[in-house]
Design an enzyme around this catalytic site. Sequence first.
Site, PDB file in Angstrom:
ATOM      1  N   LEU A 142       0.796  -1.234   0.000  1.00 18.49           N
ATOM      2  CA  LEU A 142       0.000   0.000   0.000  1.00 18.49           C
ATOM      3  C   LEU A 142       0.828   1.283   0.000  1.00 18.49           C
ATOM      4  CD1 LEU A 142      -2.758  -1.039   2.577  1.00 18.49           C
ATOM      5  CD2 LEU A 142      -3.041  -0.710   0.123  1.00 18.49           C
TER       6      LEU A 142
ATOM      7  N   VAL B 253      10.157   0.852   0.070  1.00 24.53           N
ATOM      8  CA  VAL B 253      10.649  -0.237  -0.785  1.00 24.53           C
ATOM      9  C   VAL B 253      10.157  -1.627  -0.332  1.00 24.53           C
ATOM     10  CG1 VAL B 253      12.736  -1.311  -1.749  1.00 24.53           C
ATOM     11  CG2 VAL B 253      12.625   1.181  -1.479  1.00 24.53           C
TER      12      VAL B 253
ATOM     13  N   SER C 177       7.552  -2.471   1.424  1.00 27.97           N
ATOM     14  CA  SER C 177       6.088  -2.615   1.297  1.00 27.97           C
ATOM     15  C   SER C 177       5.729  -3.088  -0.109  1.00 27.97           C
ATOM     16  CB  SER C 177       5.389  -1.287   1.621  1.00 27.97           C
ATOM     17  OG  SER C 177       4.116  -1.199   1.023  1.00 27.97           O
TER      18      SER C 177
ATOM     19  N   ASN D 271       4.546   7.004  13.924  1.00 25.25           N
ATOM     20  CA  ASN D 271       3.697   7.852  13.078  1.00 25.25           C
ATOM     21  C   ASN D 271       2.392   8.240  13.770  1.00 25.25           C
ATOM     22  OD1 ASN D 271       4.776   5.543  10.741  1.00 25.25           O
ATOM     23  ND2 ASN D 271       5.429   7.664  10.664  1.00 25.25           N
TER      24      ASN D 271
ATOM     25  N   ARG E 216      -3.463   4.847   6.021  1.00 26.55           N
ATOM     26  CA  ARG E 216      -2.892   5.415   7.218  1.00 26.55           C
ATOM     27  C   ARG E 216      -3.719   6.609   7.720  1.00 26.55           C
ATOM     28  NH1 ARG E 216       2.715   4.490   9.125  1.00 26.55           N
ATOM     29  NH2 ARG E 216       1.228   4.318  10.827  1.00 26.55           N
TER      30      ARG E 216
ATOM     31  N   GLU F 176       3.371  13.278   9.321  1.00 26.56           N
ATOM     32  CA  GLU F 176       3.602  11.840   9.570  1.00 26.56           C
ATOM     33  C   GLU F 176       4.110  11.591  10.986  1.00 26.56           C
ATOM     34  OE1 GLU F 176       3.544   9.157   6.847  1.00 26.56           O
ATOM     35  OE2 GLU F 176       2.284  10.585   5.792  1.00 26.56           O
TER      36      GLU F 176
ATOM     37  N   ARG G 234       6.514  12.934   2.091  1.00 28.36           N
ATOM     38  CA  ARG G 234       5.265  12.813   2.855  1.00 28.36           C
ATOM     39  C   ARG G 234       5.019  13.948   3.839  1.00 28.36           C
ATOM     40  NH1 ARG G 234       4.147   6.696   4.944  1.00 28.36           N
ATOM     41  NH2 ARG G 234       4.995   5.490   3.225  1.00 28.36           N
TER      42      ARG G 234
ATOM     43  N   HIS H 262      10.467   8.328   5.562  1.00 26.95           N
ATOM     44  CA  HIS H 262      10.440   9.094   6.813  1.00 26.95           C
ATOM     45  C   HIS H 262      11.884   9.357   7.229  1.00 26.95           C
ATOM     46  CE1 HIS H 262       6.359   7.035   7.769  1.00 26.95           C
ATOM     47  NE2 HIS H 262       6.116   8.274   7.416  1.00 26.95           N
TER      48      HIS H 262
ATOM     49  N   ASN I 231       7.306  -4.765   5.935  1.00 22.61           N
ATOM     50  CA  ASN I 231       6.393  -3.704   5.501  1.00 22.61           C
ATOM     51  C   ASN I 231       7.041  -2.332   5.689  1.00 22.61           C
ATOM     52  OD1 ASN I 231       3.988  -4.088   4.202  1.00 22.61           O
ATOM     53  ND2 ASN I 231       2.856  -4.694   6.042  1.00 22.61           N
TER      54      ASN I 231
ATOM     55  N   CYS J 229      10.316   2.484  14.334  1.00 25.59           N
ATOM     56  CA  CYS J 229       8.973   2.800  13.803  1.00 25.59           C
ATOM     57  C   CYS J 229       7.900   2.296  14.748  1.00 25.59           C
ATOM     58  CB  CYS J 229       8.720   2.108  12.468  1.00 25.59           C
ATOM     59  SG  CYS J 229       9.802   2.601  11.151  1.00 25.59           S
TER      60      CYS J 229
HETATM   61  O1  SUG Z   1       3.650   4.155   6.323  1.00 24.53           O
HETATM   62  N1  SUG Z   1       4.097   0.700   5.888  1.00 24.53           N
HETATM   63  C1  SUG Z   1       4.280   1.878   6.704  1.00 24.53           C
HETATM   64  C2  SUG Z   1       5.616   1.821   7.413  1.00 24.53           C
HETATM   65  C3  SUG Z   1       5.780   2.941   8.404  1.00 24.53           C
HETATM   66  C4  SUG Z   1       7.150   2.971   9.033  1.00 24.53           C
HETATM   67  N2  SUG Z   1       7.242   4.010   9.982  1.00 24.53           N
HETATM   68  C5  SUG Z   1       8.321   4.811  10.199  1.00 24.53           C
HETATM   69  N3  SUG Z   1       9.328   4.855   9.369  1.00 24.53           N
HETATM   70  N4  SUG Z   1       8.299   5.545  11.233  1.00 24.53           N
HETATM   71  C6  SUG Z   1       4.198   3.151   5.849  1.00 24.53           C
HETATM   72  O2  SUG Z   1       4.705   3.123   4.722  1.00 24.53           O
HETATM   73  C7  SUG Z   1       2.836  -0.808   4.454  1.00 24.53           C
HETATM   74  C8  SUG Z   1       1.482  -1.476   4.470  1.00 24.53           C
HETATM   75  C9  SUG Z   1       1.324  -2.492   3.388  1.00 24.53           C
HETATM   76  O3  SUG Z   1       1.913  -2.324   2.320  1.00 24.53           O
HETATM   77  O4  SUG Z   1       0.574  -3.480   3.607  1.00 24.53           O
HETATM   78  C10 SUG Z   1       2.908   0.420   5.336  1.00 24.53           C
HETATM   79  O5  SUG Z   1       1.918   1.103   5.537  1.00 24.53           O
END
Ligand code: SUG
Length: 447
Positions: A21, A26, A28, A110, A138, A174, A214, A250, A364, A370
């Site tokens: 999503l 990368v 994800s 986040n 999100r 974020e 973001r 992020h 993910n 995180c």
């Molecule tokens: O927002 N992954 C989250 C990962 C967030 C990591 N947070 C920090 N770096 N603080 C995002 O990209 C993937 C969900 C999916 O693909 O099923 C996702 O939402």
Amino acid sequence: MPTREVNFDGLIGPTHNYAGLSPGNVPSLANAGAASRPRDAALQGLAKMRKVRDLGIPQGVLPPQQRPNLAMLRSLGFTGDDAQVLERTAELSPTLLAAAWSASSMWAANAATVSSSTHTADGRVHMTPANLMSHYHRMIEAPTTTRILRAIFADESHFAIHDALPCHTLFADEGAANHVRFAPTHAEAGVELFVFGFDPPRPTPMAPKKYKSRQSRGACETIVRKHDLDRARVVIARQHHEAIDAGVFHNDVISTGNENVFLYHELALADTAGVLDQLRQALDPTPLIDIPATLRDFSLEDAVASYVFNSQVLTLPDGTMMILAPTESENTPRVAAWLARITADDANPIARVEYIDVRESMRNGGGPACLRLRVPLTEAQLTAVTPGAMLTPERDDALQAWVERRYPEEIRPDDLADHRLARQCLDGLDELTRILELGDIYDFQLA
Ligand code: SUG
């Protein structure tokens, strides 16, 4: 007792799955459609919380959100009983179906931006829940996150929980993933670094070409105003466009800090020298201990693959620091060598590195850092936190048993249309609120 930094980890929910999503993240996209292992994921998250607690650092828990979010699907025009809503969404919009199931609130960094009471005009801890408007799966977290934070930090004499910023690109936010607090110690005032990627409506100089950034500058400035921070204690900096294009969605994927220590890659920020100057000035006379990784140490690709900057840098009760890094950092030789050099160097307070397996979340794009929201708290503020949100050994045992009993072992994309699985997950969450003693927090309990 002095002020400490307390980590509130997002408990990984029973619907953890890989849906691809998040473009720009990368792992994800790379793992989209793979089978996930929710039970393993949640147990890995709990093991990390236990590890930190065993180091003598108080540990908090944020409950997962209500997923699948059937109310959200109904609000978008999918009708019928639960089975029909899931089937119709699966047919017409697999993307909305995946958003309804995403366990993304696990990434508590986040959840909100947190300012310590040493920096705010009214001496309270201020939090602004992130609107997370860059991605629909999100964005839908914000209302429940606000409710959960208000249930946990309910005492208004100590805590101010603001509304999330408006959902517009001017305020794209974020949360703490783009915010680092520096100070001589957690008990003292220091400086807050806010990092943004774009500055609407102005065109961004050297904008990333491949991925979107973001966090907007407007969000950072608005939070500074709302938290009523002393401007002398604020630095606002732009991310380096090459980092964003390498998958740094992020800032906490490319830099981190703890007290007066700053670890960063040389391509983290657009103007590293300028930012270092401002941080040094704000911390003076305490020296900023800056620990850069140069391109000679390792590439941006290694930083993203290893998630080394997404380590937790922890101050231990004896005053030394340790790095809790993901096992992926140990498996990236140039990164592991850099970490070994840091711990061998007496010029910084980092005494050791330990590695932790949070592989299910990592797949993910979510590393150890995180998974947690950092909240600096005085003893009085810690006492005012709703007790059910603190991880005691008993609650830890209860949560582990709950995960073993309630969580699916595996979720594949086709399972998202399964209303029996949906029911199993929602019933599990109902039971969770009793373990955490936070009262009714989910829509299905409040209806
Ligand atoms: O927002 N992954 C989250 C990962 C967030 C990591 N947070 C920090 N770096 N603080 C995002 O990209 C993937 C969900 C999916 O693909 O099923 C996702 O939402």
